[in-house]
Write a protein that holds these residues in place. Structure first.
Motif, PDB file in Angstrom:
ATOM      1  N   GLY A 179      66.292 -90.053  12.729  1.00 34.23           N
ATOM      2  CA  GLY A 179      66.330 -89.587  11.350  1.00 34.23           C
ATOM      3  C   GLY A 179      66.653 -88.121  11.184  1.00 34.23           C
ATOM      4  N   ALA A 180      66.909 -87.409  12.283  1.00 35.40           N
ATOM      5  CA  ALA A 180      67.229 -85.972  12.223  1.00 35.40           C
ATOM      6  C   ALA A 180      68.685 -85.774  12.606  1.00 35.40           C
ATOM      7  CB  ALA A 180      66.323 -85.182  13.153  1.00 35.40           C
ATOM      8  N   PHE A 181      69.525 -85.483  11.617  1.00 33.94           N
ATOM      9  CA  PHE A 181      70.956 -85.347  11.834  1.00 33.94           C
ATOM     10  C   PHE A 181      71.386 -83.912  11.590  1.00 33.94           C
ATOM     11  CE2 PHE A 181      70.393 -89.832  11.069  1.00 33.94           C
ATOM     12  CZ  PHE A 181      71.302 -90.429  11.949  1.00 33.94           C
ATOM     13  N   GLY A 182      72.133 -83.374  12.507  1.00 41.16           N
ATOM     14  CA  GLY A 182      72.626 -82.011  12.378  1.00 41.16           C
ATOM     15  C   GLY A 182      71.696 -81.014  13.039  1.00 41.16           C
ATOM     16  N   ILE A 183      72.258 -79.876  13.398  1.00 41.79           N
ATOM     17  CA  ILE A 183      71.507 -78.880  14.158  1.00 41.79           C
ATOM     18  C   ILE A 183      70.368 -78.266  13.354  1.00 41.79           C
ATOM     19  CG2 ILE A 183      73.116 -77.042  13.539  1.00 41.79           C
ATOM     20  CD1 ILE A 183      71.109 -77.538  16.830  1.00 41.79           C
ATOM     21  N   GLU A 184      70.519 -78.187  12.037  1.00 40.32           N
ATOM     22  CA  GLU A 184      69.425 -77.612  11.231  1.00 40.32           C
ATOM     23  C   GLU A 184      68.181 -78.471  11.341  1.00 40.32           C
ATOM     24  OE1 GLU A 184      66.774 -76.705   7.989  1.00 40.32           O
ATOM     25  OE2 GLU A 184      67.778 -78.632   8.324  1.00 40.32           O
ATOM     26  N   ALA A 185      68.348 -79.785  11.204  1.00 43.25           N
ATOM     27  CA  ALA A 185      67.212 -80.703  11.292  1.00 43.25           C
ATOM     28  C   ALA A 185      66.646 -80.722  12.709  1.00 43.25           C
ATOM     29  CB  ALA A 185      67.627 -82.110  10.872  1.00 43.25           C
ATOM     30  N   GLY A 186      67.525 -80.724  13.713  1.00 45.64           N
ATOM     31  CA  GLY A 186      67.059 -80.766  15.096  1.00 45.64           C
ATOM     32  C   GLY A 186      66.297 -79.521  15.493  1.00 45.64           C
ATOM     33  N   ALA A 187      66.831 -78.355  15.143  1.00 45.95           N
ATOM     34  CA  ALA A 187      66.183 -77.093  15.512  1.00 45.95           C
ATOM     35  C   ALA A 187      64.817 -76.961  14.852  1.00 45.95           C
ATOM     36  CB  ALA A 187      67.077 -75.921  15.111  1.00 45.95           C
ATOM     37  N   TRP A 188      64.725 -77.393  13.602  1.00 43.88           N
ATOM     38  CA  TRP A 188      63.444 -77.250  12.897  1.00 43.88           C
ATOM     39  C   TRP A 188      62.430 -78.285  13.382  1.00 43.88           C
ATOM     40  CZ3 TRP A 188      61.721 -73.260  10.368  1.00 43.88           C
ATOM     41  CH2 TRP A 188      60.510 -73.393   9.659  1.00 43.88           C
ATOM     42  N   ARG A 189      62.876 -79.511  13.626  1.00 45.69           N
ATOM     43  CA  ARG A 189      61.943 -80.552  14.049  1.00 45.69           C
ATOM     44  C   ARG A 189      61.331 -80.240  15.407  1.00 45.69           C
ATOM     45  NH1 ARG A 189      62.982 -86.906  13.206  1.00 45.69           N
ATOM     46  NH2 ARG A 189      62.990 -86.046  11.090  1.00 45.69           N
ATOM     47  N   TYR A 190      62.117 -79.749  16.318  1.00 45.58           N
ATOM     48  CA  TYR A 190      61.616 -79.518  17.674  1.00 45.58           C
ATOM     49  C   TYR A 190      60.983 -78.141  17.865  1.00 45.58           C
ATOM     50  CZ  TYR A 190      63.891 -83.751  19.445  1.00 45.58           C
ATOM     51  OH  TYR A 190      64.250 -85.048  19.692  1.00 45.58           O
ATOM     52  N   PHE A 191      61.554 -77.104  17.216  1.00 48.55           N
ATOM     53  CA  PHE A 191      61.123 -75.733  17.517  1.00 48.55           C
ATOM     54  C   PHE A 191      60.727 -74.930  16.281  1.00 48.55           C
ATOM     55  CE2 PHE A 191      64.401 -76.820  20.783  1.00 48.55           C
ATOM     56  CZ  PHE A 191      63.519 -76.969  21.847  1.00 48.55           C
ATOM     57  N   GLN A 192      60.760 -75.550  15.088  1.00 47.50           N
ATOM     58  CA  GLN A 192      60.496 -74.831  13.849  1.00 47.50           C
ATOM     59  C   GLN A 192      61.297 -73.532  13.796  1.00 47.50           C
ATOM     60  OE1 GLN A 192      57.532 -76.121  15.700  1.00 47.50           O
ATOM     61  NE2 GLN A 192      58.325 -77.877  14.575  1.00 47.50           N
ATOM     62  N   ALA A 193      62.564 -73.646  14.164  1.00 49.08           N
ATOM     63  CA  ALA A 193      63.451 -72.485  14.210  1.00 49.08           C
ATOM     64  C   ALA A 193      64.712 -72.769  13.408  1.00 49.08           C
ATOM     65  CB  ALA A 193      63.827 -72.160  15.660  1.00 49.08           C
TER      66      ALA A 193
END
Length: 250
Positions: A179-193
């Protein structure tokens, strides 16, 4: 005395037309159908070319797989981020992980395909350009039809988009977690960055999970993902040194 009407003589052109009509045997439904099918195909090709070309500057849609996941999950996490707001090391890490010759090929990497065939099912031979075409315009799953269409559309993308644009779209449509598509979603979901603040290690971990985003974790990597991340981090540094990042970096 009434003037007699001279009977019409058959000319060579008239005889030729009549002979052709007789040879054809009247209307040909199959010929009519074939003609309209070819016209329809030409219209589809032209529309596809216009759509693909427009996406060199206009943000493309998410694609069939993203829509399917939205319907399955109820909602997905995705926010488009321009390339200027993504850490350069993230772009280099994705290239190192998925397509080390990204700047050197025209969309199809024949050497990678040969290596993939030699290794059997252990690795894929698709370039980042091919993955963009699959994610944006086609569908997921093994299919000769899909692969043929992918092979036909990819050169058009390479011809009308810049390498930087191809990578920008890829980083905004790739799946990093369920459910996490794109680098914005990935970076925030894993690293809150934010994507622009990712470190080399975080970027390598995110790139490492791309082959199996719903099974692997970038924030809590297992042994395999850890080893893969280390190799990607080294590969990204090598790409920066040897100039293979020049086609997508300012």
């Amino acid at each position: 005395m009434a003037k007699q009407t001279k009977p019409k003589t058959k000319t060579r052109k008239t005889a030729s037309r009549k002979g052709k009509r007789a040879a054809r045997g009247g209307p040909q439904p199959l010929r009519w159908l074939r003609r309209w099918l070819l016209r329809g195909l030409a219209v589809v090709v032209i529309l596809l070319a216009l759509i693909v070309t427009s996406h060199s500057v206009i943000r493309p849609w998410g694609g069939a797989y993203m829509l399917r996941e939205r319907l399955r999950l109820g909602e997905i996490d995705r926010q488009w981020i321009p390339m200027e707001e993504i850490a350069p090391v993230m772009a280099r890490s994705v290239v190192a992980a998925e397509d080390a010759n990204f700047c050197l090929h025209w969309g199809i990497d024949m050497s990678a395909i040969r290596d993939a065939i030699a290794d059997g099912a252990a690795r894929g031979g698709s370039t980042i350009s091919q993955q963009v075409v699959k994610n944006v315009y086609l569908w997921h799953g093994r299919s000769y039809v899909r692969k043929a269409l992918e092979t036909l559309i990819t050169p058009l993308v390479e011809l009308t988009w810049s390498k930087r644009r191809i990578l920008e779209v890829y980083l905004n449509v790739a799946e990093f977690d369920e459910g996490a598509f794109g680098i914005e979603a990935g970076a925030w979901r894993y690293f809150q960055a934010l994507p622009k603040d990712l470190s080399a290690d975080q970027a390598a971990r995110l790139a490492a999970v791309l082959p199996s985003p719903q099974s692997w974790s970038a924030s809590a990597p297992g042994e395999f993902v850890s080893r893969r991340s280390a190799a990607i981090r080294d590969g990204a540094a090598t790409i920066a040194r040897d100039g293979r990042a020049a086609c997508f970096e300012d």
